[in-house]
Design a protein around this motif. Sequence first.
Motif, PDB file in Angstrom:
ATOM      1  N   SER A 155       0.914  -1.116  -0.029  1.00  0.00           N
ATOM      2  CA  SER A 155      -0.008   0.016  -0.096  1.00  0.00           C
ATOM      3  C   SER A 155       1.122   1.175   0.043  1.00  0.00           C
ATOM      4  CB  SER A 155      -0.776  -0.001   1.153  1.00  0.00           C
ATOM      5  OG  SER A 155      -1.628  -1.173   1.371  1.00  0.00           O
ATOM      6  N   HIS A 156       2.166   1.123   0.135  1.00  0.00           N
ATOM      7  CA  HIS A 156       2.922   2.372   0.265  1.00  0.00           C
ATOM      8  C   HIS A 156       4.246   1.934  -0.692  1.00  0.00           C
ATOM      9  CE1 HIS A 156       0.616   3.531   3.621  1.00  0.00           C
ATOM     10  NE2 HIS A 156       0.708   2.466   4.063  1.00  0.00           N
ATOM     11  N   PRO A 157       4.212   2.526  -1.805  1.00  0.00           N
ATOM     12  CA  PRO A 157       5.239   2.320  -2.983  1.00  0.00           C
ATOM     13  C   PRO A 157       6.679   2.823  -2.314  1.00  0.00           C
ATOM     14  CG  PRO A 157       3.153   3.015  -4.001  1.00  0.00           C
ATOM     15  CD  PRO A 157       2.835   3.275  -2.468  1.00  0.00           C
ATOM     16  N   GLY A 158       7.833   1.990  -2.458  1.00  0.00           N
ATOM     17  CA  GLY A 158       8.876   2.650  -1.950  1.00  0.00           C
ATOM     18  C   GLY A 158       9.165   2.299  -0.743  1.00  0.00           C
ATOM     19  N   GLU A 159       8.447   1.548   0.197  1.00  0.00           N
ATOM     20  CA  GLU A 159       8.541   1.421   1.626  1.00  0.00           C
ATOM     21  C   GLU A 159       8.456  -0.074   1.678  1.00  0.00           C
ATOM     22  OE1 GLU A 159       5.772   3.597   3.944  1.00  0.00           O
ATOM     23  OE2 GLU A 159       6.592   5.433   3.170  1.00  0.00           O
ATOM     24  N   LEU A 160       9.051  -0.767   2.776  1.00  0.00           N
ATOM     25  CA  LEU A 160       9.032  -2.092   3.077  1.00  0.00           C
ATOM     26  C   LEU A 160       8.086  -2.528   4.050  1.00  0.00           C
ATOM     27  CD1 LEU A 160      12.939  -2.951   3.189  1.00  0.00           C
ATOM     28  CD2 LEU A 160      11.381  -2.974   1.122  1.00  0.00           C
ATOM     29  N   CYS A 161       7.478  -3.594   4.011  1.00  0.00           N
ATOM     30  CA  CYS A 161       6.766  -4.163   5.197  1.00  0.00           C
ATOM     31  C   CYS A 161       7.329  -5.222   5.994  1.00  0.00           C
ATOM     32  CB  CYS A 161       5.279  -4.597   4.473  1.00  0.00           C
ATOM     33  SG  CYS A 161       5.549  -6.078   3.634  1.00  0.00           S
ATOM     34  N   ALA A 162       8.468  -5.879   5.513  1.00  0.00           N
ATOM     35  CA  ALA A 162       9.005  -6.736   6.362  1.00  0.00           C
ATOM     36  C   ALA A 162      10.368  -7.052   5.723  1.00  0.00           C
ATOM     37  CB  ALA A 162       8.330  -8.392   6.497  1.00  0.00           C
ATOM     38  N   VAL A 163      11.335  -7.630   6.485  1.00  0.00           N
ATOM     39  CA  VAL A 163      12.593  -8.257   5.902  1.00  0.00           C
ATOM     40  C   VAL A 163      12.837  -9.590   6.445  1.00  0.00           C
ATOM     41  CG1 VAL A 163      15.023  -7.965   5.947  1.00  0.00           C
ATOM     42  CG2 VAL A 163      13.678  -5.786   5.987  1.00  0.00           C
ATOM     43  N   VAL A 164      13.156 -10.371   5.278  1.00  0.00           N
ATOM     44  CA  VAL A 164      13.229 -11.805   5.394  1.00  0.00           C
ATOM     45  C   VAL A 164      14.740 -11.965   5.354  1.00  0.00           C
ATOM     46  CG1 VAL A 164      12.906 -14.082   4.647  1.00  0.00           C
ATOM     47  CG2 VAL A 164      11.051 -12.379   4.311  1.00  0.00           C
ATOM     48  N   PRO A 195      -5.839 -10.672   1.335  1.00  0.00           N
ATOM     49  CA  PRO A 195      -5.160  -9.615   1.568  1.00  0.00           C
ATOM     50  C   PRO A 195      -4.406  -8.742   0.946  1.00  0.00           C
ATOM     51  CG  PRO A 195      -3.808 -11.548   2.136  1.00  0.00           C
ATOM     52  CD  PRO A 195      -5.189 -12.076   1.659  1.00  0.00           C
ATOM     53  N   ALA A 196      -3.950  -7.695   0.966  1.00  0.00           N
ATOM     54  CA  ALA A 196      -3.311  -6.654   0.173  1.00  0.00           C
ATOM     55  C   ALA A 196      -2.149  -7.523  -0.225  1.00  0.00           C
ATOM     56  CB  ALA A 196      -2.987  -5.595   0.862  1.00  0.00           C
ATOM     57  N   SER A 197      -1.306  -8.228   0.541  1.00  0.00           N
ATOM     58  CA  SER A 197      -0.337  -9.281   0.071  1.00  0.00           C
ATOM     59  C   SER A 197      -0.198 -10.222   1.120  1.00  0.00           C
ATOM     60  CB  SER A 197       0.929  -8.392  -0.411  1.00  0.00           C
ATOM     61  OG  SER A 197       1.564  -8.009   0.872  1.00  0.00           O
ATOM     62  N   VAL A 198       0.419 -11.345   0.619  1.00  0.00           N
ATOM     63  CA  VAL A 198       0.748 -12.263   1.582  1.00  0.00           C
ATOM     64  C   VAL A 198       2.227 -13.062   1.083  1.00  0.00           C
ATOM     65  CG1 VAL A 198      -0.403 -14.349   0.382  1.00  0.00           C
ATOM     66  CG2 VAL A 198       0.290 -14.599   2.467  1.00  0.00           C
ATOM     67  N   THR A 199       3.221 -13.291   1.974  1.00  0.00           N
ATOM     68  CA  THR A 199       4.663 -13.564   1.591  1.00  0.00           C
ATOM     69  C   THR A 199       4.790 -14.785   2.060  1.00  0.00           C
ATOM     70  OG1 THR A 199       5.656 -11.321   1.127  1.00  0.00           O
ATOM     71  CG2 THR A 199       7.160 -13.216   1.769  1.00  0.00           C
ATOM     72  N   PRO A 260       9.188  -7.897  10.739  1.00  0.00           N
ATOM     73  CA  PRO A 260       8.111  -6.669  10.144  1.00  0.00           C
ATOM     74  C   PRO A 260       8.758  -5.293  10.584  1.00  0.00           C
ATOM     75  CG  PRO A 260       7.016  -8.220  11.941  1.00  0.00           C
ATOM     76  CD  PRO A 260       8.525  -8.457  11.995  1.00  0.00           C
ATOM     77  N   VAL A 261       8.344  -4.656   9.454  1.00  0.00           N
ATOM     78  CA  VAL A 261       8.786  -3.171   9.509  1.00  0.00           C
ATOM     79  C   VAL A 261       7.552  -2.293  10.064  1.00  0.00           C
ATOM     80  CG1 VAL A 261       9.590  -1.283   8.084  1.00  0.00           C
ATOM     81  CG2 VAL A 261      10.456  -3.373   7.795  1.00  0.00           C
ATOM     82  N   ASP A 262       7.794  -1.431  10.858  1.00  0.00           N
ATOM     83  CA  ASP A 262       6.833  -0.599  11.395  1.00  0.00           C
ATOM     84  C   ASP A 262       5.875  -0.050  10.423  1.00  0.00           C
ATOM     85  OD1 ASP A 262       8.808   0.779  14.349  1.00  0.00           O
ATOM     86  OD2 ASP A 262       7.481  -1.018  14.113  1.00  0.00           O
ATOM     87  N   ASP A 263       4.639  -0.103  10.587  1.00  0.00           N
ATOM     88  CA  ASP A 263       3.754   0.495   9.507  1.00  0.00           C
ATOM     89  C   ASP A 263       3.688   1.800   9.676  1.00  0.00           C
ATOM     90  OD1 ASP A 263       1.001   1.604   8.964  1.00  0.00           O
ATOM     91  OD2 ASP A 263       0.756  -0.533   8.046  1.00  0.00           O
ATOM     92  N   PRO A 264       4.183   2.592   8.381  1.00  0.00           N
ATOM     93  CA  PRO A 264       4.236   4.100   8.324  1.00  0.00           C
ATOM     94  C   PRO A 264       2.978   4.581   8.805  1.00  0.00           C
ATOM     95  CG  PRO A 264       3.680   3.046   5.986  1.00  0.00           C
ATOM     96  CD  PRO A 264       3.936   1.831   7.003  1.00  0.00           C
ATOM     97  N   LEU A 265       1.862   4.159   8.930  1.00  0.00           N
ATOM     98  CA  LEU A 265       0.639   4.734   9.378  1.00  0.00           C
ATOM     99  C   LEU A 265       0.496   4.411  11.085  1.00  0.00           C
ATOM    100  CD1 LEU A 265      -1.949   4.733   6.719  1.00  0.00           C
ATOM    101  CD2 LEU A 265      -0.254   6.496   7.124  1.00  0.00           C
TER     102      LEU A 265
END
Length: 268
Positions: A155-164, A195-199, A260-265
């Motif tokens: 939902s936020h281009p250019g940002e990460l939601c998690a690091v594996v 969901p918006a995405s699933v990894t 997980p990376v902190d949600d930008p919101l």
Amino acid sequence: MSDIEWGLRHVEHAMGTVFSFDIRDTPTTAIADALGRAVGWLHHVDEVFSTYRHDSIISRLARGEIGRDDCSSEVSEVLDLCERVGRATDGWFSHTPDGTLDPSGLVKGWAIERAARILHAAGARNTCVNGGGDLQLNGEAAPGSPWRIGIAHPSHPGELCAVVTGRDLAIATSGTAERGPHILDPHTGAPADGPASVTVVGRSLTLTDAYATAAFAMGPAARTWLESLGDYEGFAVQPDGRTWQTQGATATVNLCRIIPVDDPLGRR
């Protein structure tokens, strides 16, 4: 197909997406030759399995111009794998989701994993083969250092939601951010309300990629199902920004760690 230059990295356009090869071993003639074969393999897969090519084997099979017995062993292998995954996911993965033959949900992961094997057989032990964000990782990024792969926020281009992070693993992400609602619910034939995405993280990209597609189609049931598998981990971002992850993914395990990376919101 573009020429392969001497080196450890290469980018190739094939199968309607971009593939990148990152080889962290000392280059040898054998590895360079294997890189060329791996790239050629991806183009061969496109010629055989592309549903966008009128003359591909899979398109001709779908139209009934040829039968399964007329196809090569690799076509039978892929279709057998699709049927196996369909059974393992209780029908949430299907290579005929709307009644039309389309094994695309498995083919890309299968092709990437095979390309990585070509490199490994030539002596490349530390490699990353990335096809449109689905990765087969072997060995390490550097001696003593695991691979670290950022997962794009849907939902936020250019940002990460998690690091594996991990060694010898496969990573696949399914969602609607780039291609829209292209994943169908096999039980209804309508776009899946996932969901918006699933990894999903596993060992083999062939199954990991297909399981990511199935997990997206499952929606809320995906977390429990992934945890029941034992050898896979998952992380998802919901449409409202909240996230969930499988129990084993919250700490270092033999397979990987999903951070997980902190949600930008500020939502969790």
